[in-house]
Design an enzyme around this catalytic site. Structure first.
Site, mmCIF file in Angstrom:
data_model
loop_
_atom_site.group_PDB
_atom_site.id
_atom_site.type_symbol
_atom_site.label_atom_id
_atom_site.label_comp_id
_atom_site.label_asym_id
_atom_site.label_seq_id
_atom_site.Cartn_x
_atom_site.Cartn_y
_atom_site.Cartn_z
ATOM 1 N N LEU A 139 87.430 4.646 90.520
ATOM 2 C CA LEU A 139 88.011 5.686 89.671
ATOM 3 C C LEU A 139 87.042 6.843 89.441
ATOM 4 O O LEU A 139 87.470 7.990 89.267
ATOM 5 C CB LEU A 139 88.479 5.091 88.348
ATOM 6 N N ALA B 164 85.472 -7.197 88.546
ATOM 7 C CA ALA B 164 86.643 -6.466 89.026
ATOM 8 C C ALA B 164 86.773 -5.130 88.296
ATOM 9 O O ALA B 164 87.108 -4.112 88.909
ATOM 10 C CB ALA B 164 87.906 -7.301 88.835
ATOM 11 N N ILE C 104 84.063 -2.798 89.784
ATOM 12 C CA ILE C 104 84.440 -2.317 91.119
ATOM 13 C C ILE C 104 85.522 -1.257 90.997
ATOM 14 O O ILE C 104 85.469 -0.208 91.658
ATOM 15 C CB ILE C 104 84.896 -3.498 92.007
ATOM 16 N N ASP C 105 86.490 -1.492 90.149
ATOM 17 C CA ASP C 105 87.574 -0.536 89.963
ATOM 18 C C ASP C 105 87.058 0.738 89.299
ATOM 19 O O ASP C 105 87.536 1.832 89.608
ATOM 20 C CB ASP C 105 88.687 -1.167 89.130
ATOM 21 N N ALA C 106 86.088 0.613 88.400
ATOM 22 C CA ALA C 106 85.524 1.799 87.754
ATOM 23 C C ALA C 106 84.798 2.676 88.766
ATOM 24 O O ALA C 106 84.882 3.910 88.693
ATOM 25 C CB ALA C 106 84.583 1.381 86.636
#
Length: 79
Positions: free
Chosen positions: A63, A55, A58-60
Site C-alpha cells: 500500500l 501479513a 507485507i500488505d502495508a
C-alpha cells in the site's frame, strides 16, 4: 513517448510488481503456517498471531507503493 507516458508506465510497474510480490509473499507465508501448525498444533495460536502481523506488514509495504504511485500519477513532480 512523453514524460507523462513514462510516469504512467512507472506507476503501473510499481503497483503491478508490488501486488505480485505481496501475493507471493502472503501465499508462501500461509503455506508455511499450515505446515507448521500441522507439525505442532499446540503452537497454532502463537503462530497465527505472528502470521497476521506479518501479513499486515507485507500488505502495508504494497500500500505504500500504491501511495507513491498515486503521488506520481496525480501530483506529478516531473512536469
Amino acid at each position: 513517448m512523453t514524460n507523462v507516458a513514462f510516469v504512467a508506465l512507472a506507476c503501473a510497474f510499481i503497483i503491478g510488481l508490488g501486488a505480485v510480490g505481496a501475493c507471493i509473499g502472503i501465499g508462501m507465508m500461509g503455506g508455511k503456517y499450515l505446515e507448521a501448525s500441522a507439525r505442532q498444533p499446540e503452537l497454532m495460536n502463537a503462530l497465527q498471531t505472528k502470521m497476521f502481523l506479518l501479513a499486515g506488514l507485507i500488505d502495508a509495504a504494497f500500500l505504500i507503493g500504491v501511495g507513491i504511485a498515486m503521488l506520481f500519477a496525480f501530483a506529478n513532480p516531473f512536469k
